[in-house]
Design an enzyme around this catalytic site. Structure first.
Site, PDB file in Angstrom:
ATOM      1  N   LYS A 265       0.771  -1.332  -0.068  1.00  9.19           N
ATOM      2  CA  LYS A 265      -0.260  -0.244  -0.005  1.00  9.19           C
ATOM      3  C   LYS A 265       0.641   1.321   0.177  1.00  9.19           C
ATOM      4  CE  LYS A 265      -3.653   2.076   0.081  1.00  9.19           C
ATOM      5  NZ  LYS A 265      -3.369   2.629  -1.594  1.00  9.19           N
TER       6      LYS A 265
ATOM      7  N   GLN B 255       7.065   4.421   3.894  1.00  8.94           N
ATOM      8  CA  GLN B 255       5.985   3.793   3.860  1.00  8.94           C
ATOM      9  C   GLN B 255       5.540   2.982   4.958  1.00  8.94           C
ATOM     10  OE1 GLN B 255       3.249   5.932   1.433  1.00  8.94           O
ATOM     11  NE2 GLN B 255       1.847   5.219   2.873  1.00  8.94           N
TER      12      GLN B 255
ATOM     13  N   LYS C  93       5.307   3.914   8.026  1.00 10.60           N
ATOM     14  CA  LYS C  93       4.127   4.819   8.343  1.00 10.60           C
ATOM     15  C   LYS C  93       2.612   3.852   8.250  1.00 10.60           C
ATOM     16  CE  LYS C  93       4.260   7.938   5.238  1.00 10.60           C
ATOM     17  NZ  LYS C  93       3.735   8.693   3.986  1.00 10.60           N
TER      18      LYS C  93
ATOM     19  N   LYS D 101       5.477   1.838  -3.111  1.00  6.66           N
ATOM     20  CA  LYS D 101       5.380   3.138  -3.573  1.00  6.66           C
ATOM     21  C   LYS D 101       5.737   3.299  -5.611  1.00  6.66           C
ATOM     22  CE  LYS D 101       4.343   7.750  -2.454  1.00  6.66           C
ATOM     23  NZ  LYS D 101       4.400   8.114  -1.150  1.00  6.66           N
TER      24      LYS D 101
ATOM     25  N   GLY E 156      -2.931   8.008  -4.443  1.00  8.79           N
ATOM     26  CA  GLY E 156      -2.680   9.384  -4.884  1.00  8.79           C
ATOM     27  C   GLY E 156      -1.002   9.692  -4.170  1.00  8.79           C
ATOM     28  N   ASP E 157      -0.178  10.683  -4.663  1.00 12.50           N
ATOM     29  CA  ASP E 157       1.157  11.255  -4.380  1.00 12.50           C
ATOM     30  C   ASP E 157       0.960  12.705  -5.150  1.00 12.50           C
ATOM     31  OD1 ASP E 157       3.101  10.842  -1.813  1.00 12.50           O
ATOM     32  OD2 ASP E 157       4.189  11.648  -4.064  1.00 12.50           O
TER      33      ASP E 157
ATOM     34  N   THR F 111      -4.821  13.556   4.798  1.00 14.96           N
ATOM     35  CA  THR F 111      -3.382  14.100   5.506  1.00 14.96           C
ATOM     36  C   THR F 111      -3.279  14.774   6.050  1.00 14.96           C
ATOM     37  OG1 THR F 111      -2.786  12.724   3.204  1.00 14.96           O
ATOM     38  CG2 THR F 111      -1.507  13.687   4.792  1.00 14.96           C
TER      39      THR F 111
ATOM     40  N   ASN G 295      -2.378  19.330  -2.512  1.00 19.51           N
ATOM     41  CA  ASN G 295      -3.449  18.359  -1.369  1.00 19.51           C
ATOM     42  C   ASN G 295      -3.052  18.851  -0.030  1.00 19.51           C
ATOM     43  OD1 ASN G 295      -4.380  15.273   0.229  1.00 19.51           O
ATOM     44  ND2 ASN G 295      -5.244  16.179  -1.347  1.00 19.51           N
TER      45      ASN G 295
ATOM     46  N   SER H  80      -6.957   5.767   3.723  1.00 18.40           N
ATOM     47  CA  SER H  80      -7.460   4.073   2.656  1.00 18.40           C
ATOM     48  C   SER H  80      -7.418   3.077   2.918  1.00 18.40           C
ATOM     49  CB  SER H  80      -5.872   4.693   2.089  1.00 18.40           C
ATOM     50  OG  SER H  80      -5.742   5.610   0.637  1.00 18.40           O
TER      51      SER H  80
HETATM   52  P1  NDP Z   1       0.545  17.780  -4.670  1.00 22.81           P
HETATM   53  O1  NDP Z   1       0.818  17.314  -5.953  1.00 22.81           O
HETATM   54  O2  NDP Z   1      -1.036  18.225  -4.434  1.00 22.81           O
HETATM   55  O3  NDP Z   1       1.328  18.982  -4.388  1.00 22.81           O
HETATM   56  C1  NDP Z   1       2.449  18.929  -4.151  1.00 22.81           C
HETATM   57  C2  NDP Z   1       2.645  20.873  -3.765  1.00 22.81           C
HETATM   58  O4  NDP Z   1       3.948  20.226  -3.537  1.00 22.81           O
HETATM   59  C3  NDP Z   1       2.375  21.726  -5.103  1.00 22.81           C
HETATM   60  O5  NDP Z   1       1.927  23.064  -4.334  1.00 22.81           O
HETATM   61  C4  NDP Z   1       4.013  22.010  -6.016  1.00 22.81           C
HETATM   62  O6  NDP Z   1       4.322  22.605  -6.400  1.00 22.81           O
HETATM   63  C5  NDP Z   1       4.583  21.284  -4.386  1.00 22.81           C
HETATM   64  N1  NDP Z   1       5.916  20.988  -5.099  1.00 22.81           N
HETATM   65  C6  NDP Z   1       5.976  20.241  -5.471  1.00 22.81           C
HETATM   66  N2  NDP Z   1       7.528  19.656  -5.911  1.00 22.81           N
HETATM   67  C7  NDP Z   1       8.118  20.237  -5.294  1.00 22.81           C
HETATM   68  C8  NDP Z   1       9.288  20.391  -5.301  1.00 22.81           C
HETATM   69  N3  NDP Z   1      10.372  19.804  -5.895  1.00 22.81           N
HETATM   70  N4  NDP Z   1       9.666  22.102  -5.541  1.00 22.81           N
HETATM   71  C9  NDP Z   1       9.086  22.613  -4.176  1.00 22.81           C
HETATM   72  N5  NDP Z   1       7.554  23.028  -4.703  1.00 22.81           N
HETATM   73  C10 NDP Z   1       7.340  21.416  -5.169  1.00 22.81           C
HETATM   74  O7  NDP Z   1       0.727  17.151  -3.216  1.00 22.81           O
HETATM   75  P2  NDP Z   1       0.310  16.331  -2.151  1.00 22.81           P
HETATM   76  O8  NDP Z   1       0.074  18.064  -1.920  1.00 22.81           O
HETATM   77  O9  NDP Z   1      -0.011  14.848  -2.240  1.00 22.81           O
HETATM   78  O10 NDP Z   1       2.106  16.078  -1.095  1.00 22.81           O
HETATM   79  C11 NDP Z   1       2.516  16.611  -1.025  1.00 22.81           C
HETATM   80  C12 NDP Z   1       3.670  15.938   0.199  1.00 22.81           C
HETATM   81  O11 NDP Z   1       2.810  15.174   1.402  1.00 22.81           O
HETATM   82  C13 NDP Z   1       4.262  15.043  -0.140  1.00 22.81           C
HETATM   83  O12 NDP Z   1       5.718  14.531  -0.134  1.00 22.81           O
HETATM   84  C14 NDP Z   1       3.348  13.997  -0.423  1.00 22.81           C
HETATM   85  O13 NDP Z   1       4.850  12.684  -0.819  1.00 22.81           O
HETATM   86  C15 NDP Z   1       3.658  13.805   0.898  1.00 22.81           C
HETATM   87  N6  NDP Z   1       2.089  12.614   1.566  1.00 22.81           N
HETATM   88  C16 NDP Z   1       0.909  12.957   0.228  1.00 22.81           C
HETATM   89  C17 NDP Z   1      -0.043  12.587   1.012  1.00 22.81           C
HETATM   90  C18 NDP Z   1      -1.484  12.148   0.805  1.00 22.81           C
HETATM   91  O14 NDP Z   1      -2.412  11.534   0.295  1.00 22.81           O
HETATM   92  N7  NDP Z   1      -1.498  12.989  -0.928  1.00 22.81           N
HETATM   93  C19 NDP Z   1      -0.002  11.315   2.397  1.00 22.81           C
HETATM   94  C20 NDP Z   1       1.436  12.001   3.128  1.00 22.81           C
HETATM   95  C21 NDP Z   1       2.503  12.311   2.251  1.00 22.81           C
HETATM   96  P3  NDP Z   1       3.284  22.881  -7.678  1.00 22.81           P
HETATM   97  O15 NDP Z   1       1.920  23.074  -7.211  1.00 22.81           O
HETATM   98  O16 NDP Z   1       4.119  24.395  -8.181  1.00 22.81           O
HETATM   99  O17 NDP Z   1       3.491  22.102  -8.144  1.00 22.81           O
HETATM  100  O1  2IT Z   2       2.680   8.933   1.847  1.00 22.06           O
HETATM  101  C1  2IT Z   2       1.662   8.820   1.263  1.00 22.06           C
HETATM  102  O2  2IT Z   2       1.704   7.958   2.812  1.00 22.06           O
HETATM  103  C2  2IT Z   2       0.386   8.399   0.514  1.00 22.06           C
HETATM  104  N1  2IT Z   2       0.812   9.365  -0.488  1.00 22.06           N
HETATM  105  C3  2IT Z   2      -0.920   8.103   0.659  1.00 22.06           C
HETATM  106  C4  2IT Z   2      -0.529   7.016   0.478  1.00 22.06           C
HETATM  107  C5  2IT Z   2      -1.972   5.931   0.541  1.00 22.06           C
HETATM  108  O3  2IT Z   2      -2.577   4.596  -0.357  1.00 22.06           O
HETATM  109  O4  2IT Z   2      -3.086   6.259   0.512  1.00 22.06           O
END
Ligand code: NDP
Ligand code: 2IT
Length: 462
Positions: free
Chosen positions: A101, A122, A125, A137, A176-177, A220, A252, A395
């Protein structure tokens, strides 16, 4: 036939240089994985040395190597009818506790090393959630930015044509991520259904009409705030109500962290994207940000057109070796964009400005030096694998709902999420105390997660 002007020594030297470059790029690619691994190994060292079973069963070697790395070619056609090729991956790391997962990341920086770091994190976590999920992943170096909906659809369907062979509701369930939200999950799910003629819960984060769970989108970010509230209470610190909070990211995780902060009466004043930082001292305008980022996929620069009182700081004006967002005074910081986005300079500045709490919404956003600085100064520090586990926890709730063909209400999912985050906080605080590192949530999380997985690996044998 060797060119007469080149001696055999020259040829060897040139080849050596090329090999060195290859080895170096491989090392750099895998740096983030070793960063994540080293942090965990340092935390668990006392446990590992005290309990000889872990060495006897070669647990470190077995845990640090993924069960399998699936790498595939993704061919798709852009709107100009040009054929494009990207690389797709799924790293199935460990299924000791349940089906593989973890999310899918679509970003140009994706490579095997990045996905190994994310997959490894992961495992632990998912163990912390107490739910039956293993660690994985995947993703691609495909960049959804600037692509039309049609191009994203064509990429997603091509990606799923390969991925579908390796996933299943009891085998591996991606989500997603970065770069993979409900639009991408919908295209991926639609293609899976077409290929297999099934309606299985093989992805989470699905839209509601495709069998998704209420509150998964918010999970999240909301979980990050629930965790922080629990951590501050445990450490006898003032709550977030009325406090200035700095959030990075505008995706997100960041926007739902901001949403929950607003709901509990905190004042989130910042957000960032890959081009710059917004500072709005009155508290950010969430409604505008959601429309800008989720509907229009625009740049944060637009924020100051609507709100001229706010400040926009482009990346080119960031402090040397640091990030503007962490140089603005706050009570609590929430890095929610990407790995290594908070450096030692940033950590020193946050502390100098009186920050008392840092919670990692992104995966591994603090560099090792920044993390060490927070721990040495004994501020509240919520590490990613604990603090952002709310997404994967919900999830897992989505998997439960899919398996039993029922739907829980938003309130029910949210209440379960809150309890899960509070339990994670309690468990890791207790473990930290038990191992003589009270208040160190990094060691607490690593030891708790490691023990859960390693003990099953030992029990089940090789
Ligand atoms: P999104 O794609 O929704 O948003 C990512 C954000 O971070 C955007 O604002 C993006 O900017 C910015 N960003 C991404 N890469 C870079 C970079 N290299 N330099 C500067 N800014 C950057 O992703 P999420 O919100 O889903 O994920 C954000 C973090 O949270 C990640 O580390 C992810 O692994 C982690 N995460 C996500 C989960 C989920 O459920 N979605 C769960 C747990 C952890 P721009 O808008 O310009 O692209
Ligand atoms: O980093 C993370 O925990 C995620 N991107 C979510 C993983 C999931 O399976 O919901």
């Amino acid at each position: 036939m060797l060119n007469e002007n080149i001696t055999i020594e020259d040829a060897h030297k040139k080849i050596k240089e090329e090999v060195h470059k290859l080895v170096e790029s491989h090392r750099i690619e895998h740096d983030v994985f070793y960063q994540a691994l080293e942090e965990v190994l340092f935390s668990i060292a006392p446990l590992y040395l005290a309990d000889e079973r872990y060495a006897k069963h070669n647990i470190i070697r077995r845990l640090a190597n993924p069960d399998r790395i699936i790498k595939f070619k993704v061919e798709w056609m852009n709107d100009k009818n040009e054929i494009r090729v990207n690389t797709g991956y799924r790293i199935q790391f460990n299924n000791s506790l349940g089906p593989y997962k973890g999310g899918l990341r679509f970003h140009p920086s994706v490579n095997e090393g990045v996905l190994k770091f994310l997959g490894f994190e992961q495992i632990l976590k998912n163990a912390l959630t107490g739910l039956p999920i293993g660690g994985a992943k995947g993703g691609s170096d495909f960049d959804p930015k600037g692509k039309s909906d049609f191009e994203v659809m064509k990429f997603c369907t091509a990606f799923m044509r390969e991925l579908h062979k390796y996933i299943g509701p009891r085998m591996d369930v991606p989500a997603g991520d970065i770069g993979v939200g409900s639009r991408e999950i919908s295209y991926l799910f639609g293609e899976y259904k077409k290929i297999t003629s099934t309606f299985d819960g093989i992805l989470t984060g699905k839209p509601l009409f495709s069998g998704g769970s209420l509150a998964r989108t918010e999970a999240t970010g909301y979980g990050v705030v629930y965790f922080t509230e629990a951590m501050l209470e445990t450490e006898n610190k003032e709550s977030l109500e009325g406090k200035i909070c700095n959030v990075s990211g505008a995706g997100n995780v960041a926007l739902h962290t901001i949403e929950k902060l607003l709901q509990i009466g905190a004042i989130p004043v910042t957000c960032t994207d890959s081009k710059g930082t917004i500072y709005d001292a009155r508290g950010v305008d969430l409604e505008f940000l959601k429309d800008l980022k989720f509907n229009r996929r625009g740049s944060l620069e637009e924020y100051v057109v609507k709100h001229p009182e706010a400040i926009y700081i482009p990346v080119s004006e960031y402090p040397e070796g640091g990030h503007a967002v962490w140089h603005i005074e706050c009570y609590a910081a929430f890095p929610c964009s990407t790995q290594n986005e908070l450096t030692k300079i940033d950590a020193d500045t946050l502390l100098a400005n009186g920050c008392v709490s840092v919670t990692e919404g992104a995966n591994m956003p603090s560099t090792p030096e920044a993390m060490a600085t927070f721990l040495e100064n004994k501020i509240c520090f919520g590490p990613a694998k604990a603090a952002n586990a709310g997404g994967v926890a919900v999830s897992s709730f989505e998997m439960s709902q899919n398996a039993s063909m029922i739907k829980w209400s938003f309130e029910e999912v949210d209440a379960r999420l809150k309890t899960t985050m509070q339990n994670i906080c309690k468990d890791i605080a207790t473990t930290a105390k038990e191992y003589g590192v009270e208040g160190n949530y990094v060691d607490g999380a690593n030891i708790t997660g490691f023990k859960k997985v390693a003990d099953v690996m030992i029990a089940e044998g090789i």
